[in-house]
Motif scaffolding. Structure first.
Motif, PDB file in Angstrom:
ATOM      1  N   MET A   1     -32.013  23.624  37.315  1.00  0.00           N
ATOM      2  CA  MET A   1     -33.132  22.761  37.665  1.00  0.00           C
ATOM      3  C   MET A   1     -32.743  21.297  37.757  1.00  0.00           C
ATOM      4  N   THR A   2     -31.555  20.969  37.303  1.00  0.00           N
ATOM      5  CA  THR A   2     -31.168  19.568  37.358  1.00  0.00           C
ATOM      6  C   THR A   2     -30.374  19.228  38.623  1.00  0.00           C
TER       7      THR A   2
ATOM      8  N   ASP B   1     -35.507  26.199  42.553  1.00  0.00           N
ATOM      9  CA  ASP B   1     -36.532  27.139  42.977  1.00  0.00           C
ATOM     10  C   ASP B   1     -37.920  26.767  42.475  1.00  0.00           C
TER      11      ASP B   1
ATOM     12  N   GLY C   1     -41.434  25.616  41.316  1.00  0.00           N
ATOM     13  CA  GLY C   1     -42.040  24.359  40.892  1.00  0.00           C
ATOM     14  C   GLY C   1     -41.041  23.233  40.791  1.00  0.00           C
ATOM     15  N   VAL C   2     -39.847  23.563  40.302  1.00  0.00           N
ATOM     16  CA  VAL C   2     -38.802  22.549  40.169  1.00  0.00           C
ATOM     17  C   VAL C   2     -38.483  21.949  41.529  1.00  0.00           C
TER      18      VAL C   2
ATOM     19  N   SER D   1     -40.432  21.733  44.078  1.00  0.00           N
ATOM     20  CA  SER D   1     -41.534  20.874  44.528  1.00  0.00           C
ATOM     21  C   SER D   1     -41.437  19.480  43.931  1.00  0.00           C
ATOM     22  N   ILE D   2     -41.095  19.429  42.646  1.00  0.00           N
ATOM     23  CA  ILE D   2     -40.970  18.120  41.990  1.00  0.00           C
ATOM     24  C   ILE D   2     -39.825  17.333  42.623  1.00  0.00           C
ATOM     25  N   MET D   3     -38.717  18.030  42.894  1.00  0.00           N
ATOM     26  CA  MET D   3     -37.576  17.352  43.515  1.00  0.00           C
ATOM     27  C   MET D   3     -37.922  16.861  44.921  1.00  0.00           C
TER      28      MET D   3
ATOM     29  N   ALA E   1     -40.835  16.033  45.964  1.00  0.00           N
ATOM     30  CA  ALA E   1     -41.731  14.887  45.819  1.00  0.00           C
ATOM     31  C   ALA E   1     -40.915  13.613  45.547  1.00  0.00           C
TER      32      ALA E   1
END
Lengths: 263, 263
Positions: free
Chosen positions: B9-10, B18, B20-21, B23-25, B27
């Motif tokens: 996730m990093t 993948d 939700g992670v 999506s944050i990236m 954004a």
């Protein structure tokens, strides 16, 4: 802003959206936990306040830390990451009101002694983009930039007077507990009389007087004077309304500066 | 920071994570498009630069706009939303280096004429948290807070000297194109000699001299002098190394201030 009845992605509570949108909202909800009073928080507190499972919070923190949005201290507490520095100057420059506006706001503080805020509507929230703090020890202070509810407070009633129908639809979906018919009546009354006075609507003991700022005939913002209810007595309210109305008229005439492109 | 080999996730590139992670990236990738040179961008440009489908970008923009992180202008272009104001003061206060550190940095600018930066490592990136711009017309300027690669540049080699094994594992996963064995040799050489000089590693025509800042025996940051390669000639490099080493020793002795809790 494109409002879509079929796009519930603009919900504020992350629990009410789906998938990727929910993740972004959760991330912002988490980042919202950090403020001047709580610059660092332990994991335990973040879990409690976000009301998310611990595993989800750990995962979210790792993601945000990898992106530089969150940093941890050696004592195991978390705070805002250095990446925010990247947006500091730009966001300040974009949302800065004109020096003339700030001067009028300072003069209004001098006249009333209470805190002065300039609020705008963003989507179905209201946000203070400029604040001049009052001169007394007990004063009203809000976080500039923080999203506040459009269903409560004097500036909300002023700003809702200019809100298009989709904003009301969003409010209906997000705030089933609010009597929107009553709110509509208050908003209509505010538009007619030209100002709004509220006592303790959002926070017990906090009062506010708000009036519209108009540009080219349109309400684009709301100027308010806020302070402890004990000082917003009947014999003073009239003076506050006059003072904030005068100030708003001066700002309406001169303009808010480059920030108007967003309003 | 919890590093997990099973937690990709990093990753910095949103394409490699993948759900939700990701999506944050995405954004954050989108918000990264806005800087001093590009405070506003039209939808078309955002679609091109994010390399995402238009429908995805529209959805993402609507989400970010609902959260106050993005705002649109009447001409259909987008920029940073007012919500960033909420984090401005806090992030500045948290990441502020001491007045003593800033003074040493300014004196180093006076001595060399070139831009001085103080970099820290965040996860597998490096970030300037303080900058004093050079005095010449052609000068090196980076965005304070922006994540830069840990595989390129003089400060990267200094900071990697103190990086734990999981950081190297992240670099291996994220930068398969980089010869990590060669980078390890450069980092070891830098640690031995006490400084790093690079020319055009990250950007053609940009040179840098960097040294470590130590606290309690540990490398916590890197101080650098950067400018156009044409001025980093052999006869000048020695003077730059001496100047930046002197400055770093003074900062190492006095400390960086409260920001050290993160380092």
């Amino acid at each position: 802003m494109v409002y879509g009845v079929d796009m519930p992605m603009t919900e504020t509570a992350s629990g009410r959206a789906d998938g990727g949108v929910r993740s972004i909202m959760r991330a912002v909800d988490l980042l919202d936990l950090f403020d001047a009073e709580h610059p660092w928080r332990p994991l335990r507190e973040i879990v409690t306040l976000t009301e998310l499972p611990k595993t989800t919070v750990v995962r979210l923190l790792a993601t945000l830390e990898g992106l530089g949005l969150v940093a941890d201290r050696q004592d195991g507490t978390y705070g805002l990451g250095a990446r925010f520095l990247q947006w500091v100057r730009l966001s300040e420059a974009m949302w800065e009101v004109s020096e003339g506006t700030r001067r009028v706001m300072r003069e209004l503080v001098d006249r009333c002694g209470e805190t002065v805020n300039l609020y705008i509507r963003q989507d179905a929230s209201r946000v203070s983009i400029a604040q001049q703090e009052g001169t007394t020890t007990v004063r009203s202070v809000v976080t500039v930039g923080a999203q506040l509810p459009l269903t409560q407070g004097a500036t909300a009633k002023v700003l809702l007077g200019a809100a298009p129908a989709p904003v009301w639809e969003l409010l209906e979906r997000r705030h089933p507990e609010v009597d929107l018919a009553a709110l509509r009546r208050e908003v209509a009354g505010t538009a007619e009389i030209g100002y709004s006075v509220t006592h303790g609507e959002r926070e017990l003991g906090a009062s506010s007087v708000a009036v519209p700022i108009r540009r080219h005939g349109r309400v684009v913002a709301s100027l308010s004077v806020s302070g402890p209810t004990s000082r917003f007595t009947a014999d003073r309210i009239g003076g506050y309304v006059d003072a904030v109305t005068d100030a708003a008229q001066r700002i309406s005439a001169a303009g808010l500066g480059s920030v108007e492109v967003f309003l």
